[in-house]
Design an enzyme around this catalytic site. Structure first.
Site, PDB file in Angstrom:
ATOM      1  N   SER A   1       0.825  -1.203   0.000  1.00  0.00           N
ATOM      2  CA  SER A   1       0.000   0.000   0.000  1.00  0.00           C
ATOM      3  C   SER A   1       0.861   1.255   0.000  1.00  0.00           C
ATOM      4  O   SER A   1       1.681   1.472   0.901  1.00  0.00           O
ATOM      5  CB  SER A   1      -0.911   0.022   1.229  1.00  0.00           C
ATOM      6  OG  SER A   1      -1.564   1.265   1.336  1.00  0.00           O
TER       7      SER A   1
ATOM      8  N   HIS B   1      -1.317  -1.158  -4.238  1.00  0.00           N
ATOM      9  CA  HIS B   1      -2.585  -0.749  -3.640  1.00  0.00           C
ATOM     10  C   HIS B   1      -2.610   0.760  -3.423  1.00  0.00           C
ATOM     11  O   HIS B   1      -1.700   1.331  -2.824  1.00  0.00           O
ATOM     12  CB  HIS B   1      -2.763  -1.473  -2.305  1.00  0.00           C
ATOM     13  CG  HIS B   1      -4.117  -1.335  -1.706  1.00  0.00           C
ATOM     14  ND1 HIS B   1      -5.184  -2.120  -2.081  1.00  0.00           N
ATOM     15  CD2 HIS B   1      -4.591  -0.495  -0.742  1.00  0.00           C
ATOM     16  CE1 HIS B   1      -6.253  -1.797  -1.375  1.00  0.00           C
ATOM     17  NE2 HIS B   1      -5.916  -0.807  -0.561  1.00  0.00           N
TER      18      HIS B   1
ATOM     19  N   ASP C   1      -4.737   3.688  -1.683  1.00  0.00           N
ATOM     20  CA  ASP C   1      -5.771   4.055  -0.723  1.00  0.00           C
ATOM     21  C   ASP C   1      -6.208   5.484  -1.008  1.00  0.00           C
ATOM     22  O   ASP C   1      -5.533   6.444  -0.624  1.00  0.00           O
ATOM     23  CB  ASP C   1      -5.240   3.940   0.710  1.00  0.00           C
ATOM     24  CG  ASP C   1      -5.087   2.497   1.147  1.00  0.00           C
ATOM     25  OD1 ASP C   1      -6.088   1.763   1.124  1.00  0.00           O
ATOM     26  OD2 ASP C   1      -3.965   2.098   1.505  1.00  0.00           O
TER      27      ASP C   1
ATOM     28  N   MET D   1      -8.510   8.521  -0.317  1.00  0.00           N
ATOM     29  CA  MET D   1      -9.316   9.017   0.796  1.00  0.00           C
ATOM     30  C   MET D   1      -9.715  10.463   0.550  1.00  0.00           C
ATOM     31  O   MET D   1      -8.928  11.255   0.020  1.00  0.00           O
ATOM     32  CB  MET D   1      -8.527   8.911   2.105  1.00  0.00           C
ATOM     33  CG  MET D   1      -7.996   7.526   2.402  1.00  0.00           C
ATOM     34  SD  MET D   1      -7.105   7.490   3.977  1.00  0.00           S
ATOM     35  CE  MET D   1      -6.449   5.814   3.949  1.00  0.00           C
TER      36      MET D   1
ATOM     37  N   HIS E   1      -8.494   1.485  -4.158  1.00  0.00           N
ATOM     38  CA  HIS E   1      -9.479   1.353  -3.080  1.00  0.00           C
ATOM     39  C   HIS E   1     -10.048   2.730  -2.784  1.00  0.00           C
ATOM     40  O   HIS E   1      -9.383   3.584  -2.188  1.00  0.00           O
ATOM     41  CB  HIS E   1      -8.776   0.752  -1.856  1.00  0.00           C
ATOM     42  CG  HIS E   1      -9.648   0.610  -0.661  1.00  0.00           C
ATOM     43  ND1 HIS E   1      -9.130   0.334   0.593  1.00  0.00           N
ATOM     44  CD2 HIS E   1     -10.998   0.685  -0.493  1.00  0.00           C
ATOM     45  CE1 HIS E   1     -10.110   0.252   1.468  1.00  0.00           C
ATOM     46  NE2 HIS E   1     -11.258   0.470   0.835  1.00  0.00           N
TER      47      HIS E   1
ATOM     48  N   MET F   1     -12.010   5.054  -0.758  1.00  0.00           N
ATOM     49  CA  MET F   1     -12.608   5.336   0.551  1.00  0.00           C
ATOM     50  C   MET F   1     -13.171   6.745   0.498  1.00  0.00           C
ATOM     51  O   MET F   1     -12.684   7.665   1.164  1.00  0.00           O
ATOM     52  CB  MET F   1     -11.559   5.164   1.656  1.00  0.00           C
ATOM     53  CG  MET F   1     -11.216   3.715   1.918  1.00  0.00           C
ATOM     54  SD  MET F   1      -9.837   3.508   3.061  1.00  0.00           S
ATOM     55  CE  MET F   1      -8.476   3.560   1.893  1.00  0.00           C
TER      56      MET F   1
ATOM     57  N   MET G   1     -11.929  -5.134   5.585  1.00  0.00           N
ATOM     58  CA  MET G   1     -11.078  -4.232   6.357  1.00  0.00           C
ATOM     59  C   MET G   1     -10.855  -4.832   7.745  1.00  0.00           C
ATOM     60  O   MET G   1     -11.819  -5.168   8.448  1.00  0.00           O
ATOM     61  CB  MET G   1     -11.722  -2.856   6.484  1.00  0.00           C
ATOM     62  CG  MET G   1     -11.819  -2.087   5.176  1.00  0.00           C
ATOM     63  SD  MET G   1     -10.201  -1.780   4.396  1.00  0.00           S
ATOM     64  CE  MET G   1      -9.341  -0.872   5.700  1.00  0.00           C
TER      65      MET G   1
ATOM     66  N   GLY H   1      -8.645   4.762   7.279  1.00  0.00           N
ATOM     67  CA  GLY H   1      -8.321   6.173   7.424  1.00  0.00           C
ATOM     68  C   GLY H   1      -6.852   6.443   7.635  1.00  0.00           C
ATOM     69  O   GLY H   1      -6.321   7.442   7.162  1.00  0.00           O
ATOM     70  N   PHE H   2      -6.174   5.522   8.316  1.00  0.00           N
ATOM     71  CA  PHE H   2      -4.760   5.729   8.621  1.00  0.00           C
ATOM     72  C   PHE H   2      -4.004   4.407   8.561  1.00  0.00           C
ATOM     73  O   PHE H   2      -4.567   3.354   8.869  1.00  0.00           O
ATOM     74  CB  PHE H   2      -4.588   6.350  10.019  1.00  0.00           C
ATOM     75  CG  PHE H   2      -5.250   7.696  10.174  1.00  0.00           C
ATOM     76  CD1 PHE H   2      -4.604   8.845   9.753  1.00  0.00           C
ATOM     77  CD2 PHE H   2      -6.523   7.803  10.712  1.00  0.00           C
ATOM     78  CE1 PHE H   2      -5.209  10.087   9.870  1.00  0.00           C
ATOM     79  CE2 PHE H   2      -7.145   9.032  10.843  1.00  0.00           C
ATOM     80  CZ  PHE H   2      -6.477  10.184  10.412  1.00  0.00           C
ATOM     81  N   GLY H   3      -2.736   4.487   8.186  1.00  0.00           N
ATOM     82  CA  GLY H   3      -1.886   3.305   8.174  1.00  0.00           C
ATOM     83  C   GLY H   3      -1.312   3.033   9.554  1.00  0.00           C
ATOM     84  O   GLY H   3      -1.406   3.853  10.465  1.00  0.00           O
ATOM     85  N   GLY H   4      -0.715   1.860   9.701  1.00  0.00           N
ATOM     86  CA  GLY H   4      -0.017   1.530  10.935  1.00  0.00           C
ATOM     87  C   GLY H   4      -0.891   1.115  12.097  1.00  0.00           C
ATOM     88  O   GLY H   4      -0.417   1.041  13.228  1.00  0.00           O
TER      89      GLY H   4
ATOM     90  N   ASP I   1      -7.082  -5.976   4.502  1.00  0.00           N
ATOM     91  CA  ASP I   1      -6.325  -4.730   4.582  1.00  0.00           C
ATOM     92  C   ASP I   1      -6.398  -4.208   6.003  1.00  0.00           C
ATOM     93  O   ASP I   1      -7.485  -3.944   6.514  1.00  0.00           O
ATOM     94  CB  ASP I   1      -6.923  -3.713   3.597  1.00  0.00           C
ATOM     95  CG  ASP I   1      -6.160  -2.390   3.570  1.00  0.00           C
ATOM     96  OD1 ASP I   1      -5.190  -2.240   4.336  1.00  0.00           O
ATOM     97  OD2 ASP I   1      -6.550  -1.512   2.784  1.00  0.00           O
ATOM     98  N   GLY I   2      -5.226  -4.067   6.628  1.00  0.00           N
ATOM     99  CA  GLY I   2      -5.163  -3.480   7.957  1.00  0.00           C
ATOM    100  C   GLY I   2      -4.386  -4.322   8.940  1.00  0.00           C
ATOM    101  O   GLY I   2      -4.805  -5.428   9.277  1.00  0.00           O
ATOM    102  N   GLY I   3      -3.236  -3.837   9.378  1.00  0.00           N
ATOM    103  CA  GLY I   3      -2.451  -4.553  10.377  1.00  0.00           C
ATOM    104  C   GLY I   3      -1.824  -5.836   9.872  1.00  0.00           C
ATOM    105  O   GLY I   3      -1.529  -6.740  10.667  1.00  0.00           O
TER     106      GLY I   3
ATOM    107  N   GLY J   1       1.071  -2.110   4.258  1.00  0.00           N
ATOM    108  CA  GLY J   1       1.711  -0.813   4.074  1.00  0.00           C
ATOM    109  C   GLY J   1       3.017  -0.713   4.817  1.00  0.00           C
ATOM    110  O   GLY J   1       4.096  -0.871   4.241  1.00  0.00           O
TER     111      GLY J   1
END
Length: 229
Positions: free
Chosen positions: A12, A37, A39, A41, A70, A72, A141, A146-149, A179-181, A201
């Site tokens: 990402s 990817h 993102d 937003m 993606h 969002m 998700m 909204g945010f990475g990490g 997607d996420g973590g 990411g």
């Protein structure tokens, strides 16, 4: 052309250096990642603003990867044609953001891209039960977007497994993406639950030993997960 691996890696750009996107795209491809990817937003649907179709268009000249866009954003149907023309191979919209979801998915395909639909953590799978024939990708998700990490939400493992069962029972060939973590620790969990595309990411672009090491760490985690099945 060689057969694509069972589990695909989608770095990402949200976690890449925004001043060096072209380099990030090349590094991801050289590391063997199949997807890139994006993102997108808008600061309304999610509390952040990133980039638009101009970024996709600019990077299309620097990568042969599958461009996984993606959206969002609210009213994503307004921008489908523009992102498709910019070079998006997959355009994913949120079920929560598209009032006429089936129409939106059909429009994505009409524009020559593959159609994806994404679900936030609290959105149940039955939100997309009746559009399964219209999707090429289902994105679960595993954090609130909204945010990475962010840290992976453990409860999403059950949702991934149920999504895998739903797709299989419907005879769908749609990719199941998460997607996420996603990192070396969570990858075996989501792969065993049925995920087939991993969006990562910070685990890739923030890896202390570089992008290649980040992708290889995920590959190793995938292999270990498959070995234990």
């Amino acid at each position: 052309m060689s057969e694509m691996p069972l589990v695909l890696i989608a770095p990402s750009l949200l976690s890449a250096d925004f001043a060096n996107f072209a380099q990030a795209a090349r590094q991801a491809a050289e590391a063997g990642a199949e997807f890139l990817h994006f993102d997108v937003m808008d600061g309304v649907f999610v509390p952040n603003i990133t980039f638009g179709p101009q970024t996709v268009r600019a990077l299309r000249h620097h990568s042969d990867a599958i461009f996984d866009v993606h959206l969002m954003i609210v009213q994503p149907e307004r921008y489908i044609e523009e992102f498709a023309q910019a070079g998006a191979d997959i355009i994913t919209v949120h079920a929560e953001a598209s009032t006429h979801l089936q129409r939106t998915l059909a429009r994505i395909r009409e524009c020559g891209a593959r159609a994806g639909v994404s679900l936030n953590p609290a959105t149940p799978l039955n939100a997309i039960e009746y559009v399964l024939p219209d999707i090429d990708l289902l994105l679960i998700m595993t954090v609130n977007p909204g945010f990475g990490g962010q840290e992976f939400i453990p409860e999403m493992l059950r949702k991934i497994a149920r999504a895998r069962a739903m797709l299989d029972e419907a005879g769908s060939d749609a990719w199941l993406e998460v997607d996420g973590g996603i990192n070396g620790a969570t990858t075996p969990l989501v792969v065993r639950a049925g995920a087939r595309v991993l969006v990562a990411g910070s685990a890739v672009f923030g890896h202390p030993d570089g992008v290649r090491a980040g992708v290889e760490e995920l590959r190793q985690a995938v292999w270990e997960a498959q070995e234990r099945v």
